[in-house]
Design a protein around this motif. Structure first.
Motif, PDB file in Angstrom:
ATOM      1  N   LEU A  37       0.810  -1.219   0.000  1.00 50.96           N
ATOM      2  CA  LEU A  37       0.000   0.000   0.000  1.00 50.96           C
ATOM      3  C   LEU A  37       0.843   1.267   0.000  1.00 50.96           C
ATOM      4  CD1 LEU A  37      -2.870  -1.025   2.431  1.00 50.96           C
ATOM      5  CD2 LEU A  37      -2.992  -0.754  -0.054  1.00 50.96           C
ATOM      6  N   GLN A  38       2.146   1.152   0.233  1.00 48.59           N
ATOM      7  CA  GLN A  38       3.014   2.324   0.214  1.00 48.59           C
ATOM      8  C   GLN A  38       3.426   2.713  -1.198  1.00 48.59           C
ATOM      9  OE1 GLN A  38       6.281   1.583   2.854  1.00 48.59           O
ATOM     10  NE2 GLN A  38       5.073   2.066   4.663  1.00 48.59           N
ATOM     11  N   GLY A  39       3.029   1.927  -2.171  1.00 48.51           N
ATOM     12  CA  GLY A  39       3.323   2.283  -3.561  1.00 48.51           C
ATOM     13  C   GLY A  39       4.741   1.914  -3.967  1.00 48.51           C
ATOM     14  N   GLU A  40       5.410   2.823  -4.651  1.00 46.47           N
ATOM     15  CA  GLU A  40       6.747   2.552  -5.181  1.00 46.47           C
ATOM     16  C   GLU A  40       7.802   2.456  -4.090  1.00 46.47           C
ATOM     17  OE1 GLU A  40       7.756   5.368  -8.182  1.00 46.47           O
ATOM     18  OE2 GLU A  40       5.886   5.065  -9.259  1.00 46.47           O
ATOM     19  N   GLN A  41       7.545   3.013  -2.950  1.00 45.26           N
ATOM     20  CA  GLN A  41       8.511   3.005  -1.851  1.00 45.26           C
ATOM     21  C   GLN A  41       8.249   1.810  -0.943  1.00 45.26           C
ATOM     22  OE1 GLN A  41       7.320   6.605  -0.111  1.00 45.26           O
ATOM     23  NE2 GLN A  41       8.321   7.895  -1.609  1.00 45.26           N
ATOM     24  N   LEU A  42       8.345   0.605  -1.485  1.00 46.32           N
ATOM     25  CA  LEU A  42       8.029  -0.601  -0.733  1.00 46.32           C
ATOM     26  C   LEU A  42       8.792  -0.642   0.585  1.00 46.32           C
ATOM     27  CD1 LEU A  42       8.123  -3.225  -3.593  1.00 46.32           C
ATOM     28  CD2 LEU A  42       6.113  -2.273  -2.499  1.00 46.32           C
ATOM     29  N   TRP A  43       8.078  -0.723   1.672  1.00 43.31           N
ATOM     30  CA  TRP A  43       8.615  -0.888   3.018  1.00 43.31           C
ATOM     31  C   TRP A  43       9.610   0.192   3.416  1.00 43.31           C
ATOM     32  CZ3 TRP A  43       7.830  -5.120  -0.156  1.00 43.31           C
ATOM     33  CH2 TRP A  43       6.788  -5.931   0.227  1.00 43.31           C
ATOM     34  N   SER A  44       9.511   1.374   2.858  1.00 47.59           N
ATOM     35  CA  SER A  44      10.433   2.445   3.231  1.00 47.59           C
ATOM     36  C   SER A  44      10.132   2.991   4.627  1.00 47.59           C
ATOM     37  CB  SER A  44      10.375   3.583   2.210  1.00 47.59           C
ATOM     38  OG  SER A  44       9.085   4.169   2.207  1.00 47.59           O
ATOM     39  N   GLN A  45       8.915   2.783   5.128  1.00 48.87           N
ATOM     40  CA  GLN A  45       8.541   3.258   6.457  1.00 48.87           C
ATOM     41  C   GLN A  45       8.688   2.189   7.538  1.00 48.87           C
ATOM     42  OE1 GLN A  45       7.594   6.472   6.967  1.00 48.87           O
ATOM     43  NE2 GLN A  45       7.967   6.837   4.801  1.00 48.87           N
ATOM     44  N   VAL A  46       8.856   0.931   7.150  1.00 50.24           N
ATOM     45  CA  VAL A  46       8.941  -0.170   8.122  1.00 50.24           C
ATOM     46  C   VAL A  46      10.385  -0.282   8.600  1.00 50.24           C
ATOM     47  CG1 VAL A  46       8.483  -2.612   8.522  1.00 50.24           C
ATOM     48  CG2 VAL A  46       7.073  -1.332   6.910  1.00 50.24           C
ATOM     49  N   PRO A  47      10.627  -0.161   9.914  1.00 53.84           N
ATOM     50  CA  PRO A  47      11.995  -0.050  10.442  1.00 53.84           C
ATOM     51  C   PRO A  47      12.984  -1.125   9.996  1.00 53.84           C
ATOM     52  CG  PRO A  47      10.417   0.419  12.152  1.00 53.84           C
ATOM     53  CD  PRO A  47       9.636  -0.004  10.960  1.00 53.84           C
ATOM     54  N   LEU A  48      12.708  -2.382  10.163  1.00 58.72           N
ATOM     55  CA  LEU A  48      13.697  -3.407   9.816  1.00 58.72           C
ATOM     56  C   LEU A  48      13.668  -3.788   8.342  1.00 58.72           C
ATOM     57  CD1 LEU A  48      13.407  -5.806  12.873  1.00 58.72           C
ATOM     58  CD2 LEU A  48      15.178  -4.118  12.406  1.00 58.72           C
ATOM     59  N   LEU A  49      12.507  -3.744   7.749  1.00 63.52           N
ATOM     60  CA  LEU A  49      12.363  -4.216   6.374  1.00 63.52           C
ATOM     61  C   LEU A  49      12.899  -3.233   5.339  1.00 63.52           C
ATOM     62  CD1 LEU A  49       8.846  -5.863   6.534  1.00 63.52           C
ATOM     63  CD2 LEU A  49      11.079  -6.881   6.935  1.00 63.52           C
ATOM     64  N   ARG A  50      13.048  -1.982   5.702  1.00 65.56           N
ATOM     65  CA  ARG A  50      13.536  -0.996   4.728  1.00 65.56           C
ATOM     66  C   ARG A  50      14.993  -1.227   4.350  1.00 65.56           C
ATOM     67  NH1 ARG A  50      12.821   4.227   8.261  1.00 65.56           N
ATOM     68  NH2 ARG A  50      13.234   3.142  10.175  1.00 65.56           N
ATOM     69  N   HIS A  51      15.721  -1.984   5.160  1.00 61.57           N
ATOM     70  CA  HIS A  51      17.130  -2.257   4.885  1.00 61.57           C
ATOM     71  C   HIS A  51      17.328  -3.501   4.021  1.00 61.57           C
ATOM     72  CE1 HIS A  51      18.073   0.860   7.733  1.00 61.57           C
ATOM     73  NE2 HIS A  51      17.385   0.238   8.686  1.00 61.57           N
ATOM     74  N   LEU A  52      16.259  -4.232   3.766  1.00 63.41           N
ATOM     75  CA  LEU A  52      16.343  -5.463   2.985  1.00 63.41           C
ATOM     76  C   LEU A  52      15.869  -5.219   1.561  1.00 63.41           C
ATOM     77  CD1 LEU A  52      14.821  -7.853   5.663  1.00 63.41           C
ATOM     78  CD2 LEU A  52      17.246  -7.473   5.190  1.00 63.41           C
ATOM     79  N   SER A  53      16.227  -6.118   0.686  1.00 62.46           N
ATOM     80  CA  SER A  53      15.793  -6.031  -0.706  1.00 62.46           C
ATOM     81  C   SER A  53      14.279  -6.222  -0.789  1.00 62.46           C
ATOM     82  CB  SER A  53      16.484  -7.120  -1.525  1.00 62.46           C
ATOM     83  OG  SER A  53      15.875  -7.245  -2.784  1.00 62.46           O
ATOM     84  N   PRO A  54      13.578  -5.319  -1.482  1.00 54.92           N
ATOM     85  CA  PRO A  54      12.115  -5.450  -1.587  1.00 54.92           C
ATOM     86  C   PRO A  54      11.684  -6.763  -2.241  1.00 54.92           C
ATOM     87  CG  PRO A  54      12.808  -3.291  -2.366  1.00 54.92           C
ATOM     88  CD  PRO A  54      14.047  -4.087  -2.112  1.00 54.92           C
ATOM     89  N   TYR A  55      12.460  -7.261  -3.184  1.00 60.50           N
ATOM     90  CA  TYR A  55      12.115  -8.526  -3.838  1.00 60.50           C
ATOM     91  C   TYR A  55      12.179  -9.680  -2.842  1.00 60.50           C
ATOM     92  CZ  TYR A  55      12.897  -5.663  -7.945  1.00 60.50           C
ATOM     93  OH  TYR A  55      12.840  -4.660  -8.870  1.00 60.50           O
ATOM     94  N   TRP A  56      13.192  -9.651  -2.017  1.00 55.18           N
ATOM     95  CA  TRP A  56      13.350 -10.695  -1.012  1.00 55.18           C
ATOM     96  C   TRP A  56      12.223 -10.626   0.015  1.00 55.18           C
ATOM     97  CZ3 TRP A  56      14.529 -11.017   4.257  1.00 55.18           C
ATOM     98  CH2 TRP A  56      14.967 -12.259   4.683  1.00 55.18           C
ATOM     99  N   VAL A  57      11.884  -9.423   0.435  1.00 59.32           N
ATOM    100  CA  VAL A  57      10.826  -9.239   1.434  1.00 59.32           C
ATOM    101  C   VAL A  57       9.484  -9.699   0.875  1.00 59.32           C
ATOM    102  CG1 VAL A  57       9.572  -7.526   2.796  1.00 59.32           C
ATOM    103  CG2 VAL A  57      12.050  -7.381   2.618  1.00 59.32           C
ATOM    104  N   VAL A  58       9.175  -9.333  -0.380  1.00 62.18           N
ATOM    105  CA  VAL A  58       7.919  -9.771  -0.995  1.00 62.18           C
ATOM    106  C   VAL A  58       7.877 -11.292  -1.071  1.00 62.18           C
ATOM    107  CG1 VAL A  58       6.617  -9.835  -3.165  1.00 62.18           C
ATOM    108  CG2 VAL A  58       7.474  -7.676  -2.308  1.00 62.18           C
ATOM    109  N   GLY A  59       8.961 -11.909  -1.465  1.00 62.78           N
ATOM    110  CA  GLY A  59       9.002 -13.365  -1.569  1.00 62.78           C
ATOM    111  C   GLY A  59       8.798 -14.063  -0.238  1.00 62.78           C
ATOM    112  N   VAL A  60       9.497 -13.603   0.781  1.00 64.55           N
ATOM    113  CA  VAL A  60       9.391 -14.242   2.097  1.00 64.55           C
ATOM    114  C   VAL A  60       8.000 -14.026   2.698  1.00 64.55           C
ATOM    115  CG1 VAL A  60      10.253 -14.155   4.472  1.00 64.55           C
ATOM    116  CG2 VAL A  60      11.863 -14.198   2.569  1.00 64.55           C
ATOM    117  N   LEU A  61       7.499 -12.798   2.635  1.00 61.52           N
ATOM    118  CA  LEU A  61       6.187 -12.525   3.221  1.00 61.52           C
ATOM    119  C   LEU A  61       5.071 -13.246   2.472  1.00 61.52           C
ATOM    120  CD1 LEU A  61       6.490  -8.727   4.111  1.00 61.52           C
ATOM    121  CD2 LEU A  61       6.688 -10.697   5.635  1.00 61.52           C
TER     122      LEU A  61
END
Length: 185
Positions: free
Chosen positions: A28-52
């Motif tokens: 729901l954050q749009g193009e800035q995937l997980w930019s507001q989430v403290p720990l997840l913003r440091h990880l690759s968005p592709y990896w986070v999407v896959g794991v979640l």
């Protein structure tokens, strides 16, 4: 006050499921995937999407098997405070309250809701499939309400807290009655 209700709504979603609310917040954050989430913003968005996404499917499909459901309950119990804290901090970007306080309170709220789910699991046995689907729908609604309608989401979260307290009180009374029956026998 609306920020507090939004935080409660997001934390309640973290108390119901682990991956689904984090996945929704990121998408729901749009193009800035997980930019507001403290720990997840440091990880690759592709990896986070896959794991979640993978864990969301695991939560849905392993719930049909009793041993799989026990594994899910154990993992959710361990990680619900972290997910609740992450969601609470993410939603509370507009408040001036310290992040550690928001994270602690929202993590505890998610943990309490998860403990009640564990109690119901051990009280009733395996939950029916419709309850699992209902939890997923409620989780999605809580995240959407936390972002778009915090008053309604917070009220639903407070209702869930009330149900958790009532359940715990009922379990305590049943336990006392069973102990009394054992002593009188």
């Amino acid at each position: 006050m609306l920020e507090v209700l939004a935080i409660l709504s997001a934390a309640a979603a973290g108390g119901l499921r682990l991956a689904l609310p984090l996945l929704l917040i990121g998408l729901l954050q749009g193009e800035q995937l997980w930019s507001q989430v403290p720990l997840l913003r440091h990880l690759s968005p592709y990896w986070v999407v896959g794991v979640l996404t993978a864990w969301s499917f695991v939560e849905i499909f392993l719930a049909g098997n009793l041993w799989g459901y026990r594994l899910i309950v154990l993992v959710q119990l361990c990680f619900s405070p972290l997910v609740g804290a992450l969601l609470g901090i993410t939603v509370a970007t507009a408040t001036e309250t310290p992040q550690w306080l928001i994270g602690t309170l929202s993590g505890l709220f998610a943990f309490v809701l998860q403990l009640v789910q564990v109690g119901w699991f051990y009280r009733l046995g395996k939950l029916p499939r419709w309850v699992v689907v209902g939890q997923d729908v409620l989780c999605v609604l809580l995240i959407l309400f936390a972002l778009k309608a915090p008053k309604q989401g917070g009220l639903i979260a407070l209702l869930l807290l009330w149900l958790a307290v009532r359940s715990a009180k009922d379990w305590q009374q049943r336990h006392r009655r069973s102990r009394y029956r054992q002593r009188s026998s």
